[in-house]
Structures are given as C-alpha cells and as structure tokens.
Design an enzyme around this catalytic site. Structure first.
Site, PDB file in Angstrom:
ATOM      1  N   HIS A 229      40.934  16.109  48.044  1.00 63.35           N
ATOM      2  CA  HIS A 229      39.469  15.947  47.961  1.00 63.35           C
ATOM      3  C   HIS A 229      38.755  17.265  48.218  1.00 63.35           C
ATOM      4  CE1 HIS A 229      35.356  14.812  48.617  1.00 63.35           C
ATOM      5  NE2 HIS A 229      35.429  15.419  49.786  1.00 63.35           N
TER       6      HIS A 229
ATOM      7  N   CYS B  47      37.367  12.794  42.530  1.00 59.43           N
ATOM      8  CA  CYS B  47      38.788  13.106  42.764  1.00 59.43           C
ATOM      9  C   CYS B  47      39.603  11.824  42.972  1.00 59.43           C
ATOM     10  CB  CYS B  47      38.937  14.024  43.981  1.00 59.43           C
ATOM     11  SG  CYS B  47      39.039  13.186  45.571  1.00 59.43           S
TER      12      CYS B  47
ATOM     13  N   GLN C 131      35.036  48.099  50.823  1.00 58.07           N
ATOM     14  CA  GLN C 131      34.999  47.837  52.252  1.00 58.07           C
ATOM     15  C   GLN C 131      33.665  48.357  52.836  1.00 58.07           C
ATOM     16  OE1 GLN C 131      36.982  46.000  53.989  1.00 58.07           O
ATOM     17  NE2 GLN C 131      38.687  45.729  52.535  1.00 58.07           N
TER      18      GLN C 131
ATOM     19  N   CYS D  47      38.936   9.900  46.257  1.00 53.98           N
ATOM     20  CA  CYS D  47      37.654   9.184  46.316  1.00 53.98           C
ATOM     21  C   CYS D  47      37.582   8.041  45.313  1.00 53.98           C
ATOM     22  CB  CYS D  47      36.500  10.153  46.084  1.00 53.98           C
ATOM     23  SG  CYS D  47      36.372  11.359  47.405  1.00 53.98           S
TER      24      CYS D  47
ATOM     25  N   ASP E 209      37.961  32.531  47.157  1.00 51.99           N
ATOM     26  CA  ASP E 209      39.197  31.866  47.592  1.00 51.99           C
ATOM     27  C   ASP E 209      39.061  31.579  49.084  1.00 51.99           C
ATOM     28  OD1 ASP E 209      40.007  34.790  48.570  1.00 51.99           O
ATOM     29  OD2 ASP E 209      41.380  33.343  49.500  1.00 51.99           O
TER      30      ASP E 209
ATOM     31  N   GLY F 135      36.605  42.755  53.542  1.00 52.83           N
ATOM     32  CA  GLY F 135      36.035  43.037  54.854  1.00 52.83           C
ATOM     33  C   GLY F 135      35.014  42.032  55.330  1.00 52.83           C
TER      34      GLY F 135
ATOM     35  N   ASP G  35      47.007  38.582  46.535  1.00 51.59           N
ATOM     36  CA  ASP G  35      46.399  39.537  47.443  1.00 51.59           C
ATOM     37  C   ASP G  35      47.467  40.596  47.747  1.00 51.59           C
ATOM     38  OD1 ASP G  35      44.364  39.249  50.473  1.00 51.59           O
ATOM     39  OD2 ASP G  35      44.662  40.862  49.023  1.00 51.59           O
ATOM     40  N   SER G  36      47.011  41.774  48.182  1.00 46.42           N
ATOM     41  CA  SER G  36      47.885  42.962  48.176  1.00 46.42           C
ATOM     42  C   SER G  36      48.718  43.153  49.440  1.00 46.42           C
ATOM     43  CB  SER G  36      47.014  44.206  48.000  1.00 46.42           C
ATOM     44  OG  SER G  36      45.973  44.182  48.977  1.00 46.42           O
ATOM     45  N   GLY G  37      48.386  42.411  50.503  1.00 44.86           N
ATOM     46  CA  GLY G  37      49.197  42.539  51.709  1.00 44.86           C
ATOM     47  C   GLY G  37      48.521  43.280  52.846  1.00 44.86           C
ATOM     48  N   GLY G  38      47.538  44.109  52.552  1.00 50.09           N
ATOM     49  CA  GLY G  38      46.871  44.890  53.596  1.00 50.09           C
ATOM     50  C   GLY G  38      46.264  44.003  54.661  1.00 50.09           C
ATOM     51  N   PHE G  39      45.519  43.026  54.222  1.00 48.17           N
ATOM     52  CA  PHE G  39      44.805  42.139  55.162  1.00 48.17           C
ATOM     53  C   PHE G  39      45.796  41.314  55.973  1.00 48.17           C
ATOM     54  CE2 PHE G  39      41.247  39.703  56.632  1.00 48.17           C
ATOM     55  CZ  PHE G  39      41.713  38.421  56.782  1.00 48.17           C
TER      56      PHE G  39
ATOM     57  N   ASP H   3      44.474  47.782  50.454  1.00 43.81           N
ATOM     58  CA  ASP H   3      43.271  48.309  51.126  1.00 43.81           C
ATOM     59  C   ASP H   3      43.401  48.171  52.633  1.00 43.81           C
ATOM     60  OD1 ASP H   3      43.270  45.518  50.965  1.00 43.81           O
ATOM     61  OD2 ASP H   3      41.117  45.447  51.317  1.00 43.81           O
TER      62      ASP H   3
ATOM     63  N   CYS I 295      32.062  11.967  44.419  1.00 45.18           N
ATOM     64  CA  CYS I 295      33.230  12.765  44.031  1.00 45.18           C
ATOM     65  C   CYS I 295      34.102  12.017  43.042  1.00 45.18           C
ATOM     66  CB  CYS I 295      34.052  13.111  45.287  1.00 45.18           C
ATOM     67  SG  CYS I 295      35.502  14.119  44.935  1.00 45.18           S
TER      68      CYS I 295
HETATM   69  N1  6OK Z   1      43.147  42.604  50.572  1.00 46.93           N
HETATM   70  C1  6OK Z   1      42.191  41.979  51.299  1.00 46.93           C
HETATM   71  N2  6OK Z   1      42.280  40.647  51.517  1.00 46.93           N
HETATM   72  C2  6OK Z   1      41.327  40.011  52.258  1.00 46.93           C
HETATM   73  C3  6OK Z   1      41.456  38.634  52.523  1.00 46.93           C
HETATM   74  C4  6OK Z   1      40.497  38.006  53.318  1.00 46.93           C
HETATM   75  N3  6OK Z   1      40.409  36.713  53.777  1.00 46.93           N
HETATM   76  C5  6OK Z   1      39.288  36.706  54.534  1.00 46.93           C
HETATM   77  N4  6OK Z   1      38.835  35.658  55.205  1.00 46.93           N
HETATM   78  C6  6OK Z   1      39.603  34.437  55.294  1.00 46.93           C
HETATM   79  C7  6OK Z   1      39.561  34.107  56.736  1.00 46.93           C
HETATM   80  C8  6OK Z   1      39.799  32.679  57.009  1.00 46.93           C
HETATM   81  C9  6OK Z   1      41.006  32.330  57.602  1.00 46.93           C
HETATM   82  C10 6OK Z   1      41.233  30.995  57.938  1.00 46.93           C
HETATM   83  C11 6OK Z   1      40.263  30.003  57.676  1.00 46.93           C
HETATM   84  C12 6OK Z   1      40.547  28.599  57.996  1.00 46.93           C
HETATM   85  C13 6OK Z   1      39.822  28.071  59.229  1.00 46.93           C
HETATM   86  O1  6OK Z   1      39.681  28.995  60.189  1.00 46.93           O
HETATM   87  C14 6OK Z   1      39.047  30.381  57.084  1.00 46.93           C
HETATM   88  C15 6OK Z   1      38.799  31.736  56.756  1.00 46.93           C
HETATM   89  N5  6OK Z   1      38.648  37.884  54.546  1.00 46.93           N
HETATM   90  C16 6OK Z   1      39.392  38.745  53.812  1.00 46.93           C
HETATM   91  C17 6OK Z   1      39.241  40.107  53.541  1.00 46.93           C
HETATM   92  C18 6OK Z   1      40.232  40.748  52.781  1.00 46.93           C
HETATM   93  C19 6OK Z   1      40.164  42.165  52.517  1.00 46.93           C
HETATM   94  O2  6OK Z   1      39.246  42.880  52.957  1.00 46.93           O
HETATM   95  N6  6OK Z   1      41.154  42.721  51.791  1.00 46.93           N
HETATM   96 ZN    ZN Z   2      36.934  13.365  46.475  1.00 46.11          ZN
END
Ligand code: 6OK
Ligand code: ZN
Length: 382
Positions: free
Chosen positions: A345, A316, A199, A319, A276, A226, A98-102, A152, A314
């Site tokens: 798991h 794994c 976005q 399990c 992911d 987003g 991932d690029s770092g913006g988020f 982004d 499962c």
């Molecule tokens: N560059 C970029 N990266 C992203 C990563 C992201 N990751 C998310 N959501 C993950 C949020 C997330 C964080 C923690 C947990 C564990 C339990 O709470 C679950 C989901 N949305 C996202 C949006 C973007 C995005 O627009 N741009």
């Molecule tokens: Zn399992």
C-alpha cells in the site's frame, strides 16, 4: 540490445507556470519513465517483501539498488555472473544504483576519508575495503544498472561550514574521476547513464558553488544530495528553492532519499522530477500506513473493528481486498503478510502520488492539487 546515441534523453512534457513543477519523460533503453516518479528502494536487489511481478502490478517504473551493499554481499562478481541486477533479480525495467559514498558513512563500522577515497571496514565482517570513484564505477558496471550515480561525499547534518565546504570540494574532485572512470569502463557504449550529485549541506552559497562545479561536467541528469539527513524540512525546501533556477531545466532532477508524501509534493513544487526513499517499506514493516489524511498506525486498538480499507481512495491490492481490522490482526499476530500488504500500500501510495501530480501538471492544475493534498495530509498520525 543496441543502444543508439540517444539511449538516454529527457523530454519536458509540461511545466507549471505558477510553481515551476515539471512533468517529463526519461527515455531509457529499458523503457520510458514518466515523471514525477517515486523509485522504490531495493537495497539488496529486492524491494523488501515485494516480488517483481507485484512491483509491476503496482506501477513501479524504476527501482533503486545499492552499490555498497551488493559489493559486500553477495559480491558484484556474483551479481554480474547472474546476469547483472536485471538478470539476478529478474527485474526487467530500469534500475538506478546509488554509488556507495553515502552508505559507507551511514553503515560501515569504521571509515577514513581522504581525497583518494574512503578506507572502511565492512559492517558485516569487519574486513577492510577502499571505496573511491574508480571502484564505484567498476562495481556499478558489474551491477549493470541503467542509471549510475557519481561517487560523492555527503556531509552529515548538522556539520560545520568547513565540513560542508570540504565535501563540496571532494565531491567535485570525485565527480570528475567518476566521469572519467565511467567513460573508460563503458568505452563509448551508451548503456548506463551517469548522474552528477550536488552537495553543500544547508548553505545556499555552497550549493551554488557545487552546482557550478558539477553542471559543466555535462551529466545526463543531476541529483540533489546531502539532504534528508535529519535537517528541518524548511532547510530542505530553502535549498531546493536556491537550486531551482540553477539546475539545467532540460535534464532530470533527482532528490535523494526523499521521502514523506508531503515532501514529494513540496519537492515537485520546487522542480524535482525523481525521488527515492526506504520510508514506504520501512514504515510498512512497522504498520505505519500513508493515507490522504496523514499516517495511520494500524496497531492501534481503534482499528480492531474497522472494516473499511486502509485508504478508500487507494487502488492497491491491499485496499481493494482487505480491511483495517484484518491487517491489524495480521500485524499483531506477527504474520508476514502484514508487512507485505502494508509495504504494498505505501509503495502504491507514493507511486500513485507521482502519477496524480503528473496529471495535475499536464492539466494545468498543480497549485490546486498541492493545496488540496497538503490541506488534508498532516505529516504525522492521521
Ligand atoms: N550518493 C548519495 N546518496 C545519498 C542517499 C541519501 N539518502 C538520504 N536520505 C534517506 C534517509 C532516510 C533513511 C531512513 C528512513 C526511514 C525512516 O527513518 C528515511 C530516510 N539522503 C541521501 C543523500 C545522499 C547523497 O548525498 N549522496
Ligand atoms: Zn492501498
């Protein structure tokens, strides 16, 4: 390793005529990735508590790492000196970064955003840093990932329409700068694909505007950013529906940060190929386990004498080998093996879900698979 011009390509193997769900193959220099695919998150060059050989055993085909984290610690130069991410962490299969913006917005203690980039203070030691498309492309090259993401701006949720519009405008600006910097970094060597990110928060017209900005830049793959930022799942699904017929069908579509098993099924039903999320390992560490009937919290007393596997369906290691009673004991005793087995798991559960959806699509029975899976899986506790 030589990289022919077709180093990265995507083949659509089958499309569900009812939902538009896709089965595809993403060809990369480090191996083919069959989709739908779940990508385990290895933020700091490790999928927490899992060794690379265990990830291979559970069928992980590609993992994710984070530019923001690795730049701050241990430093992109150290990773590069260690052979890039693949050499440093000894993972031989594809990696997406991932690029770092988020991350800069979700983690840095202080940040100022402008069209130039983001000024922020490290969440480790408060040192100042400027992060922008050029910085991100340079770091992702040092990390040597197979797939890099554009730098982004992800608007928070909730946000005003004006805020969302600003993020769409800036994301387009930064996508062009990312593409240019990426081409300059790699000088025509086709060793890292750069994916664009759309976005627009929860506004369909802004999503369309962002798609119209990003798609003409001709990236080899497109991410829906987003989302999974706290918005109701209904909004996520509505946005995916609005993008289904807009994103190029011949290229992979990646929904960032998703997610729960039911979100993966609903995402595939709306044309998503790649996912992911930290959920499997995050939940694994707190004893929450995915099963076909929903999430099980292994801490509960009701499992004290439950000598059945976490999920009898499962395949794994956890399990196949252990019982709920034993894993509950490990968890309550604060044993490290508890986190390992639960993460193992949960990761296998999502990887296998991708495999099973692919098979269902290839065999023309995805609608039935989706109905059966969602009929059994209640999002919350089982
Ligand atoms: N560059 C970029 N990266 C992203 C990563 C992201 N990751 C998310 N959501 C993950 C949020 C997330 C964080 C923690 C947990 C564990 C339990 O709470 C679950 C989901 N949305 C996202 C949006 C973007 C995005 O627009 N741009
Ligand atoms: Zn399992």
């Amino acid at each position: 390793m030589n990289f022919p011009d077709t180093a990265f390509s995507f083949t659509l193997d089958a499309v569900c005529p009812v939902t538009g769900a896709r089965a595809g193959t993403l060809h990369t220099p480090r191996g083919d990735i069959q989709t739908p695919v779940f990508m385990p998150v290895g933020t700091q060059a490790t999928v927490k508590a899992m060794a690379p050989f265990e990830l291979e055993e559970m069928g992980a085909r590609i993992i994710l790492a984070n530019t923001y984290h690795l730049y701050l610690r241990p430093g992109a130069d150290i990773v590069a000196e260690g052979g890039g991410l693949h050499g440093f962490m000894q993972w031989k299969r594809p990696i997406l970064t991932d690029s770092g913006g988020f991350q800069v917005f979700s983690l840095s203690t202080l940040n100022r955003i402008s069209d130039e980039g983001v000024w922020c203070r490290s969440h480790h030691d408060g040192t100042p840093h400027v992060m922008n498309p050029e910085w991100s492309m340079s770091v992702q090259k040092q990390l040597g990932s197979d797939i890099a993401m554009c730098f982004d701006q992800c608007a928070p949720w909730p946000c005003s329409r004006e805020e969302a519009e600003g993020a769409v405008r800036r994301t387009a600006l930064w996508a062009a700068r990312s593409k240019e910097a990426h081409a300059r970094e790699w000088q025509g060597e086709r060793r890292q694909a750069l994916f664009g990110i759309v976005q627009g928060s929860v506004w369909e017209d802004l999503r369309l505007r962002s798609a119209k900005d990003i798609i003409p830049m001709d990236f080899p793959g497109y991410a829906v950013g987003g989302l999974s930022v706290g918005e109701p799942h209904g909004d996520m699904y509505r946005i995916l529906d609005s993008l289904k017929g807009v994103l190029p069908s011949g290229k992979p579509r990646y929904l960032m940060g998703v997610g729960r098993p039911d979100n993966l099924v609903e995402g595939v039903a709306r044309g998503i190929d790649m996912f992911d999320c930290v959920l499997p390992t995050r939940n694994g560490r707190n004893g929450t386990l995915f099963t076909p009937y929903g999430a099980v919290n292994i801490k509960k007393k009701q499992y004290e004498r439950d000598f059945t596997p976490v999920d009898p369906e499962c395949d794994c290691y956890a399990c196949r080998t252990f019982t709920r009673a034993y894993i509950r004991h490990l968890y309550r005793s604060g044993e490290i093996l508890a986190s390992r087995l639960c993460s193992w798991h949960n990761l296998r559960f999502l990887i296998r879900l991708g495999e099973e959806m692919r098979k269902a699509i290839l065999e023309g029975r995805f609608p039935e698979f989706r109905r059966a899976f969602l009929g059994r899986f209640s999002g919350g506790e089982a």
